[in-house]
Enzyme design. Sequence first.
Site, short mmCIF file in Angstrom:
data_model
loop_
_atom_site.label_atom_id
_atom_site.label_comp_id
_atom_site.label_asym_id
_atom_site.label_seq_id
_atom_site.Cartn_x
_atom_site.Cartn_y
_atom_site.Cartn_z
CB CYS A 141 -29.98 -44.40 31.66
SG CYS A 141 -30.57 -42.75 31.27
CB CYS A 144 -28.57 -42.36 28.73
SG CYS A 144 -28.95 -41.91 30.40
CG ASP A 145 -27.41 -45.86 27.21
OD1 ASP A 145 -26.72 -44.90 26.80
OD2 ASP A 145 -27.17 -46.44 28.27
#
Length: 316
Positions: A141, A144-145
């Site tokens: 992701c 997200c990261d």
Amino acid sequence: MSDTIEKIKCLIIGSGPAGYTAAIYAARADLKPVIYTGMEPGGQLTTTTEVDNYPGYPDGVDGTTMMEDFKKQAERFDTEVRFGLATKVEFDDTVGGTHKVTIDGNKTIEAETVIISTGATAKYLGLESEERLKGGGVSACATCDGFFYRGQDVIVVGAGDTAAEEATFLAKLCKKVTMLVRRDEMRASKAMQHRVNNTKNLEILFNTELDEVLGDTVVEGVRVINNQTQEKHDIAVTGVFIAIGHKPNTELFKGILDMDETGYLITQGKSTKTGKPGIFAAGDVQDKEYRQAVTAAGTGCMAALDAERYLAALES
Ligand code: NDP
């Protein structure tokens, strides 16, 4: 064989942001929801580290803590949160009918409404080194990261719209992004390919696959293989983003609920209604496009409102 039967108004299957948000709304509407967490309580977010894009957490929050907060909020309004897996469903086709869901093969819940929020699971390649370094530089992701790799070099594996989107997103943050495409062309839409091709710090390696992620506890690089020449070479990167698709968790509903060709549940119009009365779907299980915690939570809210309205219409 079922040994106990319990009758309830609202059953929620799955405990990610969609499931818990549905629970908060359903509980406040006095539907006395019961939520079964599935085998991964809290869902996909518990596998990410920091969540920086969920509104309301100005300093960020780790995924596990955030999902604990969701759970606490659902419990505050008397949602019953139970650990367990739905193993069989028998949905009634009639309006006002009772839906049977078997839990762990031995308990039957009879529910007037069911909200399905079983999510989706990111696909991985299945390499031992990839598994070992999840959370240590291997992620599925970028949204997200990606932020943790600012100014660094990363690779993205995959050639569909998700990979293209993740690669261009990462290119804005990272020094260099290398995409590994296993064929000699990309699957992504022409528009996305155009965007990829016009990104200066993004290089595509065609006919190339990930052979190994290098590093003991954190990613230090990757070994890639050209599948035409079988030549291998190493690339120094700190982040590896696997973007080869997601699999919706819908095995249980095959042949029972309408799905698209990739297995995502189909909902009607802007609602969360499935084709069966009293059965609603929320979150990633019905959304292959946005797949964010906040959008999943939004559809969880919608599912609870749809369930509440469905029950109210039965009584009127
Ligand atoms: P896709 O199934 O479309 O693409 C998966 C990609 O991963 C393919 O390029 C495939 O390669 C590659 N792949 C699969 N397995 C491996 C492997 N073992 N090794 C290397 N590469 C592999 O998944 P997406 O998640 O990209 O998209 C899913 C759906 O969501 C699509 O319909 C897409 O259009 C849609 N979507 C739309 C977006 C938008 O409109 N903004 C954004 C994101 C997704 P190959 O091509 O060789 O099979």
